[in-house]
Design a protein around this motif. Structure first.
Motif, PDB file in Angstrom:
ATOM      1  N   ASP A   1      25.761   1.058  14.636  1.00 51.21           N
ATOM      2  CA  ASP A   1      27.023   1.541  14.549  1.00 51.21           C
ATOM      3  C   ASP A   1      27.311   0.878  12.926  1.00 51.21           C
ATOM      4  OD1 ASP A   1      26.009  -1.237  17.034  1.00 51.21           O
ATOM      5  OD2 ASP A   1      26.993   0.646  17.288  1.00 51.21           O
ATOM      6  N   TYR A   2      26.395   1.134  12.364  1.00 51.72           N
ATOM      7  CA  TYR A   2      26.725   0.222  11.211  1.00 51.72           C
ATOM      8  C   TYR A   2      26.017   0.829   9.971  1.00 51.72           C
ATOM      9  CZ  TYR A   2      30.904  -2.373  13.006  1.00 51.72           C
ATOM     10  OH  TYR A   2      32.164  -2.543  13.392  1.00 51.72           O
ATOM     11  N   TRP A   3      25.752   1.274   8.219  1.00 52.27           N
ATOM     12  CA  TRP A   3      25.343   1.976   7.701  1.00 52.27           C
ATOM     13  C   TRP A   3      25.036   1.101   6.456  1.00 52.27           C
ATOM     14  CZ3 TRP A   3      20.689   4.811   9.167  1.00 52.27           C
ATOM     15  CH2 TRP A   3      20.291   4.804  10.739  1.00 52.27           C
ATOM     16  N   GLY A   4      24.637   0.649   5.333  1.00 49.11           N
ATOM     17  CA  GLY A   4      24.676   0.766   4.545  1.00 49.11           C
ATOM     18  C   GLY A   4      24.284   2.456   3.077  1.00 49.11           C
ATOM     19  N   GLN A   5      24.587   1.709   2.133  1.00 51.20           N
ATOM     20  CA  GLN A   5      24.492   3.328   1.214  1.00 51.20           C
ATOM     21  C   GLN A   5      22.974   3.707   0.634  1.00 51.20           C
ATOM     22  OE1 GLN A   5      27.137   5.584  -0.158  1.00 51.20           O
ATOM     23  NE2 GLN A   5      27.766   3.712   2.526  1.00 51.20           N
ATOM     24  N   GLY A   6      21.775   2.692   0.883  1.00 56.65           N
ATOM     25  CA  GLY A   6      20.215   3.122   0.844  1.00 56.65           C
ATOM     26  C   GLY A   6      20.474   2.388  -0.536  1.00 56.65           C
ATOM     27  N   THR A   7      19.129   2.131  -0.773  1.00 56.44           N
ATOM     28  CA  THR A   7      18.159   2.314  -2.139  1.00 56.44           C
ATOM     29  C   THR A   7      17.111   3.346  -2.094  1.00 56.44           C
ATOM     30  OG1 THR A   7      17.683   0.365  -3.273  1.00 56.44           O
ATOM     31  CG2 THR A   7      16.681   0.361  -0.878  1.00 56.44           C
ATOM     32  N   GLN A   8      17.085   3.271  -3.372  1.00 58.79           N
ATOM     33  CA  GLN A   8      15.883   4.658  -3.585  1.00 58.79           C
ATOM     34  C   GLN A   8      14.491   3.989  -3.970  1.00 58.79           C
ATOM     35  OE1 GLN A   8      15.989   8.347  -4.354  1.00 58.79           O
ATOM     36  NE2 GLN A   8      13.731   8.146  -4.049  1.00 58.79           N
ATOM     37  N   VAL A   9      13.020   4.561  -2.703  1.00 62.52           N
ATOM     38  CA  VAL A   9      12.025   3.897  -3.249  1.00 62.52           C
ATOM     39  C   VAL A   9      11.992   5.394  -3.561  1.00 62.52           C
ATOM     40  CG1 VAL A   9      10.056   3.073  -2.513  1.00 62.52           C
ATOM     41  CG2 VAL A   9      12.237   2.151  -1.917  1.00 62.52           C
ATOM     42  N   THR A  10      11.165   5.079  -4.998  1.00 58.85           N
ATOM     43  CA  THR A  10      10.307   6.665  -5.496  1.00 58.85           C
ATOM     44  C   THR A  10       8.591   5.399  -5.900  1.00 58.85           C
ATOM     45  OG1 THR A  10      12.340   7.561  -7.003  1.00 58.85           O
ATOM     46  CG2 THR A  10      10.308   8.427  -7.632  1.00 58.85           C
ATOM     47  N   VAL A  11       7.874   6.447  -5.406  1.00 61.20           N
ATOM     48  CA  VAL A  11       6.029   6.034  -5.488  1.00 61.20           C
ATOM     49  C   VAL A  11       5.569   7.271  -6.042  1.00 61.20           C
ATOM     50  CG1 VAL A  11       4.037   5.016  -4.208  1.00 61.20           C
ATOM     51  CG2 VAL A  11       6.404   4.921  -3.191  1.00 61.20           C
ATOM     52  N   SER A  12       5.441   6.869  -6.743  1.00 58.42           N
ATOM     53  CA  SER A  12       4.758   8.141  -8.749  1.00 58.42           C
ATOM     54  C   SER A  12       3.002   7.541  -7.221  1.00 58.42           C
ATOM     55  CB  SER A  12       4.665   7.629  -9.796  1.00 58.42           C
ATOM     56  OG  SER A  12       4.149   6.417 -10.417  1.00 58.42           O
ATOM     57  N   SER A  13       2.005   8.838  -8.144  1.00 57.02           N
ATOM     58  CA  SER A  13       0.448   8.989  -7.558  1.00 57.02           C
ATOM     59  C   SER A  13       0.371   8.820  -9.300  1.00 57.02           C
ATOM     60  CB  SER A  13       0.410  10.318  -7.253  1.00 57.02           C
ATOM     61  OG  SER A  13       1.444  11.957  -7.843  1.00 57.02           O
TER      62      SER A  13
ATOM     63  N   SER B   1       1.279  -1.073  -0.251  1.00 64.16           N
ATOM     64  CA  SER B   1      -0.061   0.108   0.072  1.00 64.16           C
ATOM     65  C   SER B   1       1.383   1.071  -0.157  1.00 64.16           C
ATOM     66  CB  SER B   1      -0.877  -0.388   1.231  1.00 64.16           C
ATOM     67  OG  SER B   1      -1.636  -1.773   0.985  1.00 64.16           O
ATOM     68  N   LEU B   2       1.593   1.398  -0.787  1.00 67.53           N
ATOM     69  CA  LEU B   2       2.582   2.030  -1.071  1.00 67.53           C
ATOM     70  C   LEU B   2       2.214   3.494  -1.301  1.00 67.53           C
ATOM     71  CD1 LEU B   2       6.201   0.656  -2.089  1.00 67.53           C
ATOM     72  CD2 LEU B   2       6.135   1.773  -0.760  1.00 67.53           C
ATOM     73  N   LYS B   3       2.732   4.565  -0.388  1.00 64.83           N
ATOM     74  CA  LYS B   3       1.765   5.952  -0.940  1.00 64.83           C
ATOM     75  C   LYS B   3       3.043   6.798  -1.278  1.00 64.83           C
ATOM     76  CE  LYS B   3      -0.606   5.749   2.933  1.00 64.83           C
ATOM     77  NZ  LYS B   3      -1.166   6.153   4.511  1.00 64.83           N
ATOM     78  N   PRO B   4       2.412   7.857  -2.328  1.00 66.39           N
ATOM     79  CA  PRO B   4       3.936   9.018  -2.506  1.00 66.39           C
ATOM     80  C   PRO B   4       4.777   9.619  -1.523  1.00 66.39           C
ATOM     81  CG  PRO B   4       2.158   9.283  -3.410  1.00 66.39           C
ATOM     82  CD  PRO B   4       1.364   8.427  -2.901  1.00 66.39           C
ATOM     83  N   ASP B   5       4.018   9.868  -0.525  1.00 70.18           N
ATOM     84  CA  ASP B   5       4.997  10.174   0.650  1.00 70.18           C
ATOM     85  C   ASP B   5       5.843   8.834   1.454  1.00 70.18           C
ATOM     86  OD1 ASP B   5       2.506  11.839   2.848  1.00 70.18           O
ATOM     87  OD2 ASP B   5       3.748  12.411   0.998  1.00 70.18           O
ATOM     88  N   ASP B   6       6.320   7.973   1.206  1.00 70.44           N
ATOM     89  CA  ASP B   6       7.178   6.392   1.608  1.00 70.44           C
ATOM     90  C   ASP B   6       8.533   6.771   0.439  1.00 70.44           C
ATOM     91  OD1 ASP B   6       4.571   4.858   1.303  1.00 70.44           O
ATOM     92  OD2 ASP B   6       5.964   5.406   3.147  1.00 70.44           O
ATOM     93  N   THR B   7       8.319   7.984  -0.831  1.00 69.82           N
ATOM     94  CA  THR B   7       9.355   8.339  -1.709  1.00 69.82           C
ATOM     95  C   THR B   7      10.644   8.319  -0.687  1.00 69.82           C
ATOM     96  OG1 THR B   7       8.218   8.678  -3.647  1.00 69.82           O
ATOM     97  CG2 THR B   7       9.768   9.447  -3.027  1.00 69.82           C
ATOM     98  N   ALA B   8      11.878   8.228  -0.733  1.00 76.97           N
ATOM     99  CA  ALA B   8      12.992   8.333   0.091  1.00 76.97           C
ATOM    100  C   ALA B   8      13.656   7.097  -0.551  1.00 76.97           C
ATOM    101  CB  ALA B   8      12.364   8.042   1.875  1.00 76.97           C
ATOM    102  N   VAL B   9      15.542   8.037   0.053  1.00 76.53           N
ATOM    103  CA  VAL B   9      16.428   6.921   0.529  1.00 76.53           C
ATOM    104  C   VAL B   9      16.081   5.712   1.712  1.00 76.53           C
ATOM    105  CG1 VAL B   9      18.472   6.341   0.234  1.00 76.53           C
ATOM    106  CG2 VAL B   9      17.908   7.868  -1.593  1.00 76.53           C
ATOM    107  N   TYR B  10      16.092   4.273   1.421  1.00 77.74           N
ATOM    108  CA  TYR B  10      15.968   3.303   2.403  1.00 77.74           C
ATOM    109  C   TYR B  10      17.184   2.798   3.029  1.00 77.74           C
ATOM    110  CZ  TYR B  10      11.127   3.856   1.426  1.00 77.74           C
ATOM    111  OH  TYR B  10       9.388   4.190   2.605  1.00 77.74           O
TER     112      TYR B  10
END
Length: 123
Positions: free
Chosen positions: A111-123, A85-94
């Protein structure tokens, strides 16, 4: 060295679903709480979800509760985030992150972080 590598982000329509994965190496995976955070442009990084070392406890931000599910496979050193149930407000780097502390809602606990993956939700 410790590496956390996220995958699974992409462009999806509102109402759709995605599953993010985070593969960990270089650490004793089962000794760490694992969390997902996200950061949208111009906004601060925010807590999304976390899971205990064994996977028997999960924690969610109010904004995703009932829509997102975090899980882990300690045999594969991988944590997942199933998003529905993704929404445009969920758009972010995760980003996924590992924490030895049980204070799992605070980014500073990790302590440790990944570089992230982009999630883009279009309306």
């Amino acid at each position: 060295q410790v590496q956390l590598v996220e995958s699974g982000g992409r462009l999806v329509q509102a109402g759709g679903s995605l599953r993010l994965s985070c593969a960990a190496s270089g650490l004793t995976f089962s000794s760490y709480y694992m969390g997902w955070f996200r950061q949208a442009p111009g906004k601060e990084r925010e807590f999304v979800a976390a899971i205990s070392r064994s996977g028997d406890s999960t924690y969610y931000a109010d904004s995703v509760k009932g829509r997102f599910t975090i899980s882990r496979d300690n045999a594969k050193n991988t944590v997942y985030l199933q998003m529905t149930s993704l929404k445009p407000d969920d758009t972010a780097v995760y980003h996924c992150a590992s924490s030895y502390s049980s204070n799992i809602r605070a980014a500073l606990s990790y302590d440790y972080w990944g570089q992230g993956t982009q999630v883009t939700v279009s309306s």
